[in-house]
Design an enzyme around this catalytic site. Structure first.
Site, mmCIF file in Angstrom:
data_model
loop_
_atom_site.group_PDB
_atom_site.id
_atom_site.type_symbol
_atom_site.label_atom_id
_atom_site.label_comp_id
_atom_site.label_asym_id
_atom_site.label_seq_id
_atom_site.Cartn_x
_atom_site.Cartn_y
_atom_site.Cartn_z
ATOM 1 N N ASP A 53 0.823 -1.202 0.000
ATOM 2 C CA ASP A 53 0.000 0.000 0.000
ATOM 3 C C ASP A 53 0.862 1.259 0.000
ATOM 4 O OD1 ASP A 53 0.877 -0.147 2.624
ATOM 5 O OD2 ASP A 53 -1.123 -0.263 3.516
ATOM 6 N N SER A 54 2.184 1.060 0.031
ATOM 7 C CA SER A 54 3.122 2.166 -0.207
ATOM 8 C C SER A 54 2.903 2.783 -1.580
ATOM 9 C CB SER A 54 4.564 1.671 -0.091
ATOM 10 O OG SER A 54 4.775 0.511 -0.897
ATOM 11 N N ASP A 92 -0.568 -6.414 0.055
ATOM 12 C CA ASP A 92 -1.118 -5.814 1.265
ATOM 13 C C ASP A 92 -2.640 -5.831 1.233
ATOM 14 O OD1 ASP A 92 1.058 -5.073 2.837
ATOM 15 O OD2 ASP A 92 1.310 -3.134 1.854
ATOM 16 N N LYS A 120 -0.646 -9.620 3.250
ATOM 17 C CA LYS A 120 0.038 -9.010 4.392
ATOM 18 C C LYS A 120 -0.924 -8.086 5.125
ATOM 19 C CE LYS A 120 3.414 -5.822 3.967
ATOM 20 N NZ LYS A 120 2.961 -4.698 4.839
ATOM 21 N N GLU A 122 -1.325 -5.617 8.841
ATOM 22 C CA GLU A 122 -0.596 -4.927 9.895
ATOM 23 C C GLU A 122 -1.277 -5.140 11.242
ATOM 24 O OE1 GLU A 122 0.899 -1.275 6.983
ATOM 25 O OE2 GLU A 122 -0.099 -0.806 8.885
ATOM 26 N N GLU A 189 9.182 -3.546 11.080
ATOM 27 C CA GLU A 189 9.601 -2.246 10.554
ATOM 28 C C GLU A 189 9.999 -1.289 11.669
ATOM 29 O OE1 GLU A 189 8.027 1.397 7.655
ATOM 30 O OE2 GLU A 189 6.912 -0.489 7.753
#
Length: 272
Positions: A53-54, A92, A120, A122, A189
């Site tokens: 999602d970057s 993501d 992925k 978070e 991270e």
């Protein structure tokens, strides 16, 4: 040493990542957002491609990843999957798409149908029931702990996580919780390098670091950061691999070699 893809190179799978960890071979991950760059990274030996999602930051010009939608991820996953033959493709799940296990499942199905082989998410302890729900339904999961960009406003900015005894204990608890729930990979991270090493030794699954030191099972960078394209602040953990190279192929090959050889990240790219 060259890590260029050869014709007999086997496709990377979830199980082969575990074998790489057991053999002490470092795992190389990069973000990718389109077919052409995916093919370039694939042929230069990248083990895992992440549709992150970057893309909100580097493709859309957003200040955070929060505006990225599931439709954006699905579209870019479709693009990347067309250029990928050997690398494992991870996508993501963006902000707001996995608030419940059921919602996470429906979101994961969308990106898996678009070509992802793993999703992925978070989160740590609180996310464990969702991870378990997905894994029970044959969806491989990569967890993301430490600095989780979707929580930027809750953190009060992009800050190093895991400093102090209480925060370190919480991060270890997060790591164990996602592993016990069935996650097969963990991204860590922006945490102290020593803590990342402790967590890596604590777990039985591979860890991927970004700003988490050299002791992780592998490393990931955002493609644009690795190529020296910095639209804003350059994070401490970034190295420009275009330095000394004349082609993007050369830069990707240099990144792959540096991760595999253990020369990246250096002390200047890590947090104490």
């Amino acid at each position: 040493m060259s890590y260029l893809q050869e014709s007999n190179r086997k496709a990377v799978t979830v199980t082969s990542l575990q074998a790489m960890r057991a053999a002490g071979e470092r795992i190389v991950m990069l973000t990718a957002y389109d077919s052409s760059f995916a093919a370039l990274m694939d042929r230069n030996g990248t083990d895992v491609l992440l549709v992150g999602d970057s893309l909100g930051n580097v493709m859309q010009g957003q200040k955070t990843t929060l505006p990225v939608t599931l439709e954006h991820i699905v579209y870019h996953t479709e693009c990347v999957s067309r250029g990928t033959t050997k690398a494992l493709l991870v996508s993501d799940l963006p902000f707001g798409t996995y608030g419940t296990p059921e919602q996470a499942f429906h979101s994961a199905v969308r990106v898996m149908q678009a070509g992802a082989q793993m999703v992925k998410l978070e989160g740590g302890v609180w996310l464990a029931p969702t991870i378990k729900f997905l894994v029970e339904r044959s969806i491989p999961v990569c967890a993301h702990i430490g600095l989780t960009p979707q929580s930027v406003h809750a953190f009060g900015g992009f800050k190093v996580q895991g400093r102090g005894d209480e925060a370190a204990a919480q991060l270890k608890a997060d790591a164990l919780a996602v592993q016990d729930a069935g996650a097969q990979l963990v991204v860590m991270e922006a945490i102290p390098a020593g803590l990342a090493g402790e967590v890596t030794r604590l777990l039985a699954i591979p860890t991927i670091g970004i700003g988490a030191g050299l002791e992780c099972s592998g490393q990931v960078l955002v493609m644009h950061d690795m190529l020296g394209v910095f639209p804003g602040h350059r994070p401490k953990f970034v190295r420009n691999f275009m330095d000394g190279q004349t082609t993007i192929d050369g830069a990707v090959a240099a990144y792959v070699a540096a991760v595999k050889d253990g020369t990246f990240p250096g002390p200047e790219h890590t947090f104490a």
